[in-house]
Design an enzyme around this catalytic site. Structure first.
Site, PDB file in Angstrom:
ATOM      1  N   LEU A 203      -0.387   3.361  -5.489  1.00 45.53           N
ATOM      2  CA  LEU A 203       0.856   2.669  -5.414  1.00 45.53           C
ATOM      3  C   LEU A 203       0.855   1.720  -6.372  1.00 45.53           C
ATOM      4  CD1 LEU A 203       2.244   2.272  -2.299  1.00 45.53           C
ATOM      5  CD2 LEU A 203       1.315   0.136  -2.368  1.00 45.53           C
ATOM      6  N   HIS A 204       2.212   1.677  -6.928  1.00 49.77           N
ATOM      7  CA  HIS A 204       2.341   0.471  -7.962  1.00 49.77           C
ATOM      8  C   HIS A 204       3.940   0.295  -7.843  1.00 49.77           C
ATOM      9  CE1 HIS A 204       3.168   4.174 -10.396  1.00 49.77           C
ATOM     10  NE2 HIS A 204       4.180   3.290 -11.074  1.00 49.77           N
ATOM     11  N   ARG A 205       4.902   0.560  -7.403  1.00 50.84           N
ATOM     12  CA  ARG A 205       6.361   0.316  -7.387  1.00 50.84           C
ATOM     13  C   ARG A 205       6.528  -1.083  -7.151  1.00 50.84           C
ATOM     14  NH1 ARG A 205       7.666   3.319 -10.776  1.00 50.84           N
ATOM     15  NH2 ARG A 205       6.988   5.546 -10.487  1.00 50.84           N
TER      16      ARG A 205
END
Ligand code: UD1
Ligand code: UDP
Length: 352
Positions: A203-205
């Site tokens: 996850l990194h948005r």
């Protein structure tokens, strides 16, 4: 030919590795400008080492910052680097701030610009990546599309000159490095896990990490899976978890970002992958591993249209029902992303 390549973020090192190899094989001289957008060892240097990417000619050490600060500092530092080299062409990849800065610096110097991974659209203007892609495509002289959809998207915006469907250099990379990954990676034994015994999540948005409530619901959805989830955590997400004091359930194992070879093994052997990454959605498809995308739209529509990838947002019920769906063994798996030789095609087309 003299080529300047501008890269700076993790996925760009991976996308560029097979192209650098093809450029060298064709006898071109490449100067890599690393903007310094990603700088931790595990976000940058590990990929140069594992994938044999040539040492950057220069690292601009721009580092982290607000989008405006980061992009403008890159622009200011890329310009003199390009002026120094006076290349025949500049290559930029994907959709990060490094991509846009490289594109702007190049067009303003009246040097030919090639965009690799052109034509992708999520049609979500909340995403910084969408601004970067659209603007870069409209600056580029050569636009190398990974998919037919990308080509069609460009045509819808009136972009047809210099547009080529070549396939995806990330697919080239998977084909080139999968055997090495099996030989070299010890990640399963290091983590004490067995094939198909775990889920893999990343996850990194910004829209998933920067709102603590959203981040909390994602981690509570992961808790409900109850089986082991291996989670190589992006530094942005780690900072957000720490700042938001998000509690992590015992089935979720946060680990440092892993190198490319370990990542290929983790992906290939996962029961399913949960991610908001662009590249990882495609790699799940390449390995025929079910993917749940923690977003409400994707630019990689082939993966969802073919039903190997499901958009689940951050809704625990949709995540749970998607995890329980079995993929039939005979589900069609078309070669949407080329034949594994996108990089060589790009290099041939640069000469035209
Ligand atoms: C960037 C790209 C995104 C891409 C992603 C790949 C933009 C707008 N975003 O997002 O499109 O999918 O890279 O991973 O260009 N940090 C570190 N160490 C590092 C790098 C970052 O600690 O080596 C931390 C910093 O706190 C930084 C934060 O991560 O502020 C975000 O980094 P940044 O490069 O701005 O954006 P990404 O989320 O990585
Ligand atoms: N990746 C990796 N180690 C990790 C996480 C990702 O090697 O811990 C690789 C992954 O296999 C893919 C690329 O990084 O090739 C995707 O990058 P990322 O998810 O950071 O960005 P995006 O593709 O969303 O732009």
């Amino acid at each position: 030919m003299k080529i300047v390549t501008v890269v700076g973020a993790r996925p760009q090192f991976i996308k560029s590795a097979p192209v650098s190899k093809a450029l060298a094989n064709a006898g071109h001289t490449e100067y890599i400008v690393h903007t310094g957008q990603h700088y931790d060892y595990g976000m940058s240097k590990v990929f140069f080492e594992e994938m044999g990417i040539p040492e950057p000619w220069i690292n601009l050490n721009v580092g982290s910052g607000t989008p405006g600060q980061q992009t403008s500092q890159m622009l200011a530092r890329i310009e003199p680097a390009i002026m120094d080299q006076k290349p025949d062409i500049v290559l930029v990849y994907g959709d990060t701030n490094s991509t846009l800065a490289g594109a702007l610096a190049t067009v303003k110097l009246h040097i030919k610009l090639a965009h690799i991974e052109a034509g992708l659209r999520s049609y979500n203007r909340q995403m910084p990546e969408e601004h970067n892609r659209v603007l870069t495509d409209h600056c580029a002289d050569l636009l190398f599309c990974p998919t037919q959809t990308a080509l069609d998207n460009l045509a819808n915006e009136g972009l047809t000159d210099g547009v080529h469907l070549v396939g995806d250099t990330m697919y080239d990379a998977v084909l080139q490095f999968s055997t090495l990954a099996v030989e070299k990676s010890s990640v399963l034994s290091r983590f004490g896990i067995s094939p198909k015994d775990y889920f893999l999540a990343t996850l990194h948005r910004a829209y998933n990490t920067d709102d603590p409530q959203v981040l909390r619901s994602i981690f509570s959805a992961l808790q409900q899976i109850s089986d082991l989830v291996i989670f190589p955590i992006h530094p942005r997400t780690l900072h957000a978890v720490q700042k938001g004091q998000i509690s992590i359930a015992s089935n979720v194992r946060l680990v440092d970002p892993v190198g490319y070879l370990d990542m290929l093994i983790l992906e290939k052997n996962a029961r399913a992958i949960l991610t908001d990454s662009g590249g990882i959605q495609k790699e799940a498809y390449f390995f025929k591993v079910p993917c749940l995308t923690l977003r409400s739209e994707t630019e990689w529509v082939e993966t969802t249209d073919s039903r190997w990838n499901t958009l689940v947002g951050i809704d625990p019920d949709r995540i749970s029902s998607a995890l329980h769906q079995q993929i039939p063994a005979d589900r069609p798996h078309p070669q949407f992303f080329g034949d594994g030789h996108a990089s060589e095609k790009i290099v041939r087309l640069l000469n035209l």
